[in-house]
Write a protein that holds these residues in place. Structure first.
Motif, PDB file in Angstrom:
ATOM      1  N   UNK A 271     -18.255 -10.331 -10.633  1.00  0.00           N
ATOM      2  CA  UNK A 271     -18.581  -9.661 -11.894  1.00  0.00           C
ATOM      3  C   UNK A 271     -17.763  -8.385 -12.061  1.00  0.00           C
ATOM      4  N   UNK A 272     -17.652  -7.607 -10.990  1.00  0.00           N
ATOM      5  CA  UNK A 272     -16.866  -6.374 -11.045  1.00  0.00           C
ATOM      6  C   UNK A 272     -15.395  -6.672 -11.335  1.00  0.00           C
ATOM      7  N   UNK A 273     -14.886  -7.712 -10.683  1.00  0.00           N
ATOM      8  CA  UNK A 273     -13.500  -8.101 -10.911  1.00  0.00           C
ATOM      9  C   UNK A 273     -13.287  -8.586 -12.342  1.00  0.00           C
ATOM     10  N   UNK A 274     -14.221  -9.407 -12.839  1.00  0.00           N
ATOM     11  CA  UNK A 274     -14.119  -9.926 -14.205  1.00  0.00           C
ATOM     12  C   UNK A 274     -14.198  -8.825 -15.249  1.00  0.00           C
ATOM     13  N   UNK A 275     -15.041  -7.814 -15.000  1.00  0.00           N
ATOM     14  CA  UNK A 275     -15.159  -6.688 -15.933  1.00  0.00           C
ATOM     15  C   UNK A 275     -13.853  -5.922 -16.024  1.00  0.00           C
ATOM     16  N   UNK A 276     -13.225  -5.679 -14.876  1.00  0.00           N
ATOM     17  CA  UNK A 276     -11.932  -4.983 -14.870  1.00  0.00           C
ATOM     18  C   UNK A 276     -10.862  -5.812 -15.587  1.00  0.00           C
ATOM     19  N   UNK A 277     -10.899  -7.129 -15.394  1.00  0.00           N
ATOM     20  CA  UNK A 277      -9.928  -8.004 -16.073  1.00  0.00           C
ATOM     21  C   UNK A 277     -10.157  -7.980 -17.581  1.00  0.00           C
ATOM     22  N   UNK A 278     -11.423  -7.982 -17.981  1.00  0.00           N
ATOM     23  CA  UNK A 278     -11.758  -7.971 -19.403  1.00  0.00           C
ATOM     24  C   UNK A 278     -11.295  -6.685 -20.070  1.00  0.00           C
ATOM     25  N   UNK A 279     -11.336  -5.580 -19.322  1.00  0.00           N
ATOM     26  CA  UNK A 279     -10.892  -4.292 -19.843  1.00  0.00           C
ATOM     27  C   UNK A 279      -9.403  -4.050 -19.596  1.00  0.00           C
ATOM     28  N   UNK A 280      -8.738  -5.056 -19.003  1.00  0.00           N
ATOM     29  CA  UNK A 280      -7.303  -4.947 -18.663  1.00  0.00           C
ATOM     30  C   UNK A 280      -7.039  -3.761 -17.759  1.00  0.00           C
ATOM     31  N   UNK A 281      -7.993  -3.490 -16.861  1.00  0.00           N
ATOM     32  CA  UNK A 281      -7.842  -2.366 -15.938  1.00  0.00           C
ATOM     33  C   UNK A 281      -7.456  -2.836 -14.550  1.00  0.00           C
ATOM     34  N   UNK A 282      -7.389  -4.156 -14.366  1.00  0.00           N
ATOM     35  CA  UNK A 282      -7.168  -4.694 -13.031  1.00  0.00           C
ATOM     36  C   UNK A 282      -5.759  -4.426 -12.554  1.00  0.00           C
ATOM     37  N   UNK A 283      -5.671  -3.817 -11.396  1.00  0.00           N
ATOM     38  CA  UNK A 283      -4.369  -3.647 -10.770  1.00  0.00           C
ATOM     39  C   UNK A 283      -3.498  -2.560 -11.364  1.00  0.00           C
ATOM     40  N   UNK A 284      -3.992  -1.333 -11.436  1.00  0.00           N
ATOM     41  CA  UNK A 284      -3.166  -0.237 -11.924  1.00  0.00           C
ATOM     42  C   UNK A 284      -1.976   0.042 -11.022  1.00  0.00           C
ATOM     43  N   UNK A 285      -2.080  -0.306  -9.735  1.00  0.00           N
ATOM     44  CA  UNK A 285      -0.985  -0.083  -8.807  1.00  0.00           C
ATOM     45  C   UNK A 285       0.235  -0.926  -9.153  1.00  0.00           C
ATOM     46  N   UNK A 286       0.060  -1.938  -9.962  1.00  0.00           N
ATOM     47  CA  UNK A 286       1.179  -2.808 -10.311  1.00  0.00           C
ATOM     48  C   UNK A 286       2.234  -2.048 -11.087  1.00  0.00           C
ATOM     49  N   UNK A 287       1.830  -1.068 -11.864  1.00  0.00           N
ATOM     50  CA  UNK A 287       2.748  -0.399 -12.779  1.00  0.00           C
ATOM     51  C   UNK A 287       3.339   0.859 -12.152  1.00  0.00           C
ATOM     52  N   UNK A 288       3.842   0.687 -10.934  1.00  0.00           N
ATOM     53  CA  UNK A 288       4.438   1.816 -10.226  1.00  0.00           C
ATOM     54  C   UNK A 288       5.593   1.314  -9.385  1.00  0.00           C
ATOM     55  N   UNK A 289       6.545   2.190  -9.116  1.00  0.00           N
ATOM     56  CA  UNK A 289       7.685   1.840  -8.273  1.00  0.00           C
ATOM     57  C   UNK A 289       7.468   2.275  -6.829  1.00  0.00           C
ATOM     58  N   UNK A 290       6.330   2.897  -6.554  1.00  0.00           N
ATOM     59  CA  UNK A 290       6.024   3.350  -5.213  1.00  0.00           C
ATOM     60  C   UNK A 290       5.757   2.136  -4.320  1.00  0.00           C
ATOM     61  N   UNK A 291       6.592   1.926  -3.318  1.00  0.00           N
ATOM     62  CA  UNK A 291       6.475   0.760  -2.446  1.00  0.00           C
ATOM     63  C   UNK A 291       5.174   0.778  -1.648  1.00  0.00           C
ATOM     64  N   UNK A 292       4.749   1.969  -1.220  1.00  0.00           N
ATOM     65  CA  UNK A 292       3.518   2.072  -0.448  1.00  0.00           C
ATOM     66  C   UNK A 292       2.310   1.659  -1.272  1.00  0.00           C
ATOM     67  N   UNK A 293       2.296   2.084  -2.548  1.00  0.00           N
ATOM     68  CA  UNK A 293       1.191   1.708  -3.433  1.00  0.00           C
ATOM     69  C   UNK A 293       1.212   0.218  -3.731  1.00  0.00           C
ATOM     70  N   UNK A 294       2.407  -0.347  -3.918  1.00  0.00           N
ATOM     71  CA  UNK A 294       2.520  -1.779  -4.163  1.00  0.00           C
ATOM     72  C   UNK A 294       2.056  -2.572  -2.949  1.00  0.00           C
ATOM     73  N   UNK A 295       2.446  -2.108  -1.762  1.00  0.00           N
ATOM     74  CA  UNK A 295       2.002  -2.764  -0.527  1.00  0.00           C
ATOM     75  C   UNK A 295       0.483  -2.714  -0.409  1.00  0.00           C
ATOM     76  N   UNK A 296      -0.088  -1.553  -0.756  1.00  0.00           N
ATOM     77  CA  UNK A 296      -1.544  -1.388  -0.686  1.00  0.00           C
ATOM     78  C   UNK A 296      -2.238  -2.316  -1.682  1.00  0.00           C
ATOM     79  N   UNK A 297      -1.646  -2.448  -2.882  1.00  0.00           N
ATOM     80  CA  UNK A 297      -2.246  -3.307  -3.905  1.00  0.00           C
ATOM     81  C   UNK A 297      -2.218  -4.775  -3.467  1.00  0.00           C
TER      82      UNK A 297
END
Length: 215
Positions: A85-111
């Protein structure tokens, strides 16, 4: 040999139906839409490996762990429903995966590391159904040959799952940014519905058990 073949076929059919790689694919596409092809492949690989190790671990020791901690599969369903439910709510709000929109390799690895384990590996691929099925079939395996067949079947189904998720990259690229955002919201709604089903399918037996014990 016929019994061995029948057991293998039963295990494959059960695990393929429960894990449902094609059903996991759209959610995987939504969560990794903005990642590079290499990152998506890395995420799929980690998710399937973690799922395989988890299923095998529960197959050999699940019943012991459940009895030791006094927990049930229904509890897994309730927790899985909350996570969904928590995952679906974030997807519905298009909030899922904010780390995707970054060039930081460490953040991408963490995501990648984060979504590979939860919710992709657990509970999307390796959910309560797969865990329960692994425990039951391992108990029904009468000899080492059947146990080897069971482990091989689990590995085969998860390898197929990996191929399906990797193949989803091509579809993601064709949909484009707008298409992926629309798909993410639609899948978010579906995931929330699945979450409700998960939650109440686990909660109902628990409540009935409490009521029956109370009376």
């Amino acid at each position: 040999m016929y019994d061995l073949y029948s057991f293998g076929l039963l295990a494959f059919t059960a695990f393929f139906t429960i894990i449902n790689p094609l059903g996991t694919m759209p959610i995987f596409m939504s969560m990794t839409a903005s990642l590079s092809k290499t990152r998506r492949k890395q995420t799929a690989k980690k998710a399937t490996i973690v799922a395989f190790l988890t299923v095998i671990a529960f197959a050999f020791s699940g019943q012991i762990l459940f009895n030791f901690f006094g927990i049930s599969v229904n509890s897994f369903r309730v927790v899985g429903g909350i996570i969904f439910f928590m995952m679906g709510w974030d997807m519905l709000q298009a909030r899922l995966g904010n780390f995707k929109h970054t060039d930081d390799e460490d953040q991408l690895d963490a995501y990648v590391e984060d979504i590979s384990i939860t919710p992709l590996a657990i509970p999307m691929i390796c959910g309560p159904g797969a865990i329960t099925n692994a425990i039951i079939l391992m108990e029904e395996a009468n000899d080492y040959q059947q146990k080897i067949v069971l482990v091989s079947v689990i590995a085969l189904v998860l390898f197929i799952t990996y191929l399906v998720l990797v193949g989803a990259s091509k579809i993601t690229e064709k949909l484009g940014s707008t298409g992926n955002k629309v798909m993410m919201r639609l899948m978010g709604l579906i995931v929330m519905v699945i979450a409700v089903e998960f939650f109440f399918s686990g909660l109902k037996p628990i409540l009935l058990g409490i009521i029956s014990n109370g009376s």
